[in-house]
Design a protein around this motif. Structure first.
Motif, PDB file in Angstrom:
ATOM      1  N   MET A   1       0.821  -1.194   0.000  1.00 19.40           N
ATOM      2  CA  MET A   1       0.000   0.000   0.000  1.00 19.40           C
ATOM      3  C   MET A   1       0.863   1.256   0.000  1.00 19.40           C
ATOM      4  SD  MET A   1      -2.575   1.631   2.783  1.00 19.40           S
ATOM      5  CE  MET A   1      -1.302   2.517   3.625  1.00 19.40           C
ATOM      6  N   LEU A   2       1.942   1.262   0.784  1.00 13.90           N
ATOM      7  CA  LEU A   2       2.805   2.441   0.840  1.00 13.90           C
ATOM      8  C   LEU A   2       3.462   2.723  -0.504  1.00 13.90           C
ATOM      9  CD1 LEU A   2       4.564   2.002   4.279  1.00 13.90           C
ATOM     10  CD2 LEU A   2       2.823   3.657   3.670  1.00 13.90           C
ATOM     11  N   ALA A   3       3.920   1.682  -1.168  1.00 12.44           N
ATOM     12  CA  ALA A   3       4.565   1.869  -2.470  1.00 12.44           C
ATOM     13  C   ALA A   3       3.594   2.483  -3.471  1.00 12.44           C
ATOM     14  CB  ALA A   3       5.107   0.536  -2.990  1.00 12.44           C
ATOM     15  N   GLN A   4       2.353   2.038  -3.446  1.00 14.50           N
ATOM     16  CA  GLN A   4       1.344   2.583  -4.361  1.00 14.50           C
ATOM     17  C   GLN A   4       1.047   4.041  -4.037  1.00 14.50           C
ATOM     18  OE1 GLN A   4      -1.570  -0.292  -3.414  1.00 14.50           O
ATOM     19  NE2 GLN A   4      -1.012  -1.673  -5.080  1.00 14.50           N
ATOM     20  N   ALA A   5       0.994   4.386  -2.754  1.00 16.86           N
ATOM     21  CA  ALA A   5       0.730   5.765  -2.354  1.00 16.86           C
ATOM     22  C   ALA A   5       1.865   6.686  -2.785  1.00 16.86           C
ATOM     23  CB  ALA A   5       0.525   5.847  -0.846  1.00 16.86           C
ATOM     24  N   VAL A   6       3.105   6.248  -2.585  1.00 12.37           N
ATOM     25  CA  VAL A   6       4.260   7.053  -2.988  1.00 12.37           C
ATOM     26  C   VAL A   6       4.300   7.205  -4.503  1.00 12.37           C
ATOM     27  CG1 VAL A   6       6.784   7.086  -3.068  1.00 12.37           C
ATOM     28  CG2 VAL A   6       5.617   6.467  -0.959  1.00 12.37           C
ATOM     29  N   GLU A   7       4.023   6.123  -5.215  1.00 11.85           N
ATOM     30  CA  GLU A   7       4.005   6.192  -6.678  1.00 11.85           C
ATOM     31  C   GLU A   7       2.962   7.194  -7.165  1.00 11.85           C
ATOM     32  OE1 GLU A   7       3.706   3.214 -10.537  1.00 11.85           O
ATOM     33  OE2 GLU A   7       3.704   2.386  -8.512  1.00 11.85           O
ATOM     34  N   HIS A   8       1.797   7.173  -6.554  1.00  5.42           N
ATOM     35  CA  HIS A   8       0.737   8.117  -6.928  1.00  5.42           C
ATOM     36  C   HIS A   8       1.168   9.559  -6.657  1.00  5.42           C
ATOM     37  CE1 HIS A   8      -3.289   9.624  -7.623  1.00  5.42           C
ATOM     38  NE2 HIS A   8      -3.208  10.270  -6.470  1.00  5.42           N
ATOM     39  N   LEU A  63       1.639   7.433   7.091  1.00 11.22           N
ATOM     40  CA  LEU A  63       0.875   6.293   6.592  1.00 11.22           C
ATOM     41  C   LEU A  63       1.356   4.971   7.196  1.00 11.22           C
ATOM     42  CD1 LEU A  63       0.594   7.174   2.800  1.00 11.22           C
ATOM     43  CD2 LEU A  63      -1.244   7.208   4.484  1.00 11.22           C
ATOM     44  N   ALA A  64       2.647   4.879   7.481  1.00  8.20           N
ATOM     45  CA  ALA A  64       3.225   3.641   7.988  1.00  8.20           C
ATOM     46  C   ALA A  64       2.807   3.360   9.427  1.00  8.20           C
ATOM     47  CB  ALA A  64       4.741   3.694   7.893  1.00  8.20           C
ATOM     48  N   GLU A  65       2.501   4.370  10.183  1.00  6.12           N
ATOM     49  CA  GLU A  65       2.059   4.291  11.573  1.00  6.12           C
ATOM     50  C   GLU A  65       3.027   3.546  12.481  1.00  6.12           C
ATOM     51  OE1 GLU A  65      -1.834   2.675  11.592  1.00  6.12           O
ATOM     52  OE2 GLU A  65      -2.706   4.407  10.579  1.00  6.12           O
ATOM     53  N   ASP A  66       3.029   2.214  12.438  1.00  7.44           N
ATOM     54  CA  ASP A  66       3.726   1.449  13.464  1.00  7.44           C
ATOM     55  C   ASP A  66       5.074   0.862  13.064  1.00  7.44           C
ATOM     56  OD1 ASP A  66       2.583  -0.252  11.663  1.00  7.44           O
ATOM     57  OD2 ASP A  66       2.019  -1.753  13.129  1.00  7.44           O
ATOM     58  N   HIS A  67       5.521   1.064  11.830  1.00 13.27           N
ATOM     59  CA  HIS A  67       6.831   0.518  11.481  1.00 13.27           C
ATOM     60  C   HIS A  67       7.674   1.543  10.732  1.00 13.27           C
ATOM     61  CE1 HIS A  67       4.529  -0.462   7.824  1.00 13.27           C
ATOM     62  NE2 HIS A  67       5.665  -0.536   7.197  1.00 13.27           N
ATOM     63  N   LYS A  68       8.975   1.299  10.748  1.00 13.97           N
ATOM     64  CA  LYS A  68       9.941   2.220  10.154  1.00 13.97           C
ATOM     65  C   LYS A  68      10.008   2.023   8.643  1.00 13.97           C
ATOM     66  CE  LYS A  68      13.652   4.879  10.693  1.00 13.97           C
ATOM     67  NZ  LYS A  68      13.452   6.276  10.634  1.00 13.97           N
ATOM     68  N   VAL A  69       9.933   3.129   7.913  1.00 11.30           N
ATOM     69  CA  VAL A  69      10.017   3.088   6.449  1.00 11.30           C
ATOM     70  C   VAL A  69      11.023   4.139   5.999  1.00 11.30           C
ATOM     71  CG1 VAL A  69       8.772   3.371   4.279  1.00 11.30           C
ATOM     72  CG2 VAL A  69       7.611   2.384   6.246  1.00 11.30           C
ATOM     73  N   ARG A  70      11.913   3.735   5.095  1.00  8.61           N
ATOM     74  CA  ARG A  70      12.885   4.657   4.513  1.00  8.61           C
ATOM     75  C   ARG A  70      12.579   4.810   3.036  1.00  8.61           C
ATOM     76  NH1 ARG A  70      18.685   2.628   4.624  1.00  8.61           N
ATOM     77  NH2 ARG A  70      18.649   2.776   2.392  1.00  8.61           N
ATOM     78  N   VAL A  71      12.715   6.023   2.515  1.00  3.74           N
ATOM     79  CA  VAL A  71      12.454   6.297   1.100  1.00  3.74           C
ATOM     80  C   VAL A  71      13.746   6.780   0.458  1.00  3.74           C
ATOM     81  CG1 VAL A  71      11.124   7.672  -0.544  1.00  3.74           C
ATOM     82  CG2 VAL A  71      10.065   6.945   1.607  1.00  3.74           C
ATOM     83  N   ASP A  72      14.211   6.048  -0.562  1.00  3.07           N
ATOM     84  CA  ASP A  72      15.385   6.445  -1.345  1.00  3.07           C
ATOM     85  C   ASP A  72      14.920   6.873  -2.724  1.00  3.07           C
ATOM     86  OD1 ASP A  72      17.149   5.838   0.679  1.00  3.07           O
ATOM     87  OD2 ASP A  72      17.768   3.921  -0.166  1.00  3.07           O
ATOM     88  N   ILE A  73      15.405   8.030  -3.170  1.00  2.08           N
ATOM     89  CA  ILE A  73      15.017   8.561  -4.478  1.00  2.08           C
ATOM     90  C   ILE A  73      16.241   8.514  -5.383  1.00  2.08           C
ATOM     91  CG2 ILE A  73      14.148  10.577  -5.706  1.00  2.08           C
ATOM     92  CD1 ILE A  73      12.810  11.365  -2.998  1.00  2.08           C
TER      93      ILE A  73
END
Length: 78
Positions: A1-8, A63-73
């Protein structure tokens, strides 16, 4: 779900939305989202002083709420 949200989000910022891809990977430190864009769009996605990239990361963390997410561009050449 997060990947789709970032892509959008990113497809609505860039000039070449067909070149946008977001891949999700799990590692020991959490989830990693690798965002690839056209080299001409890298400045748009990062923004002045990294403001746009930081805003994208803030939205992802919310959006991630309870877990750690890193975004590399990165650009598509890599």
């Amino acid at each position: 779900m997060l990947a789709q949200a970032v892509e959008h989000l990113i497809k609505n910022i860039v000039d070449f939305p067909d070149d946008v891809s977001v891949k999700s990977h799990e590692n020991s430190r959490g989830e990693l989202l690798r965002v690839r864009v056209n080299p001409e769009d890298i400045g748009r996605v990062i923004g002045r002083s990294g403001r746009t990239a930081n805003a994208i990361r803030t939205v992802v963390q919310a959006l991630a709420e309870d877990h750690k997410v890193r975004v590399d561009i990165m650009d598509v050449r890599r």
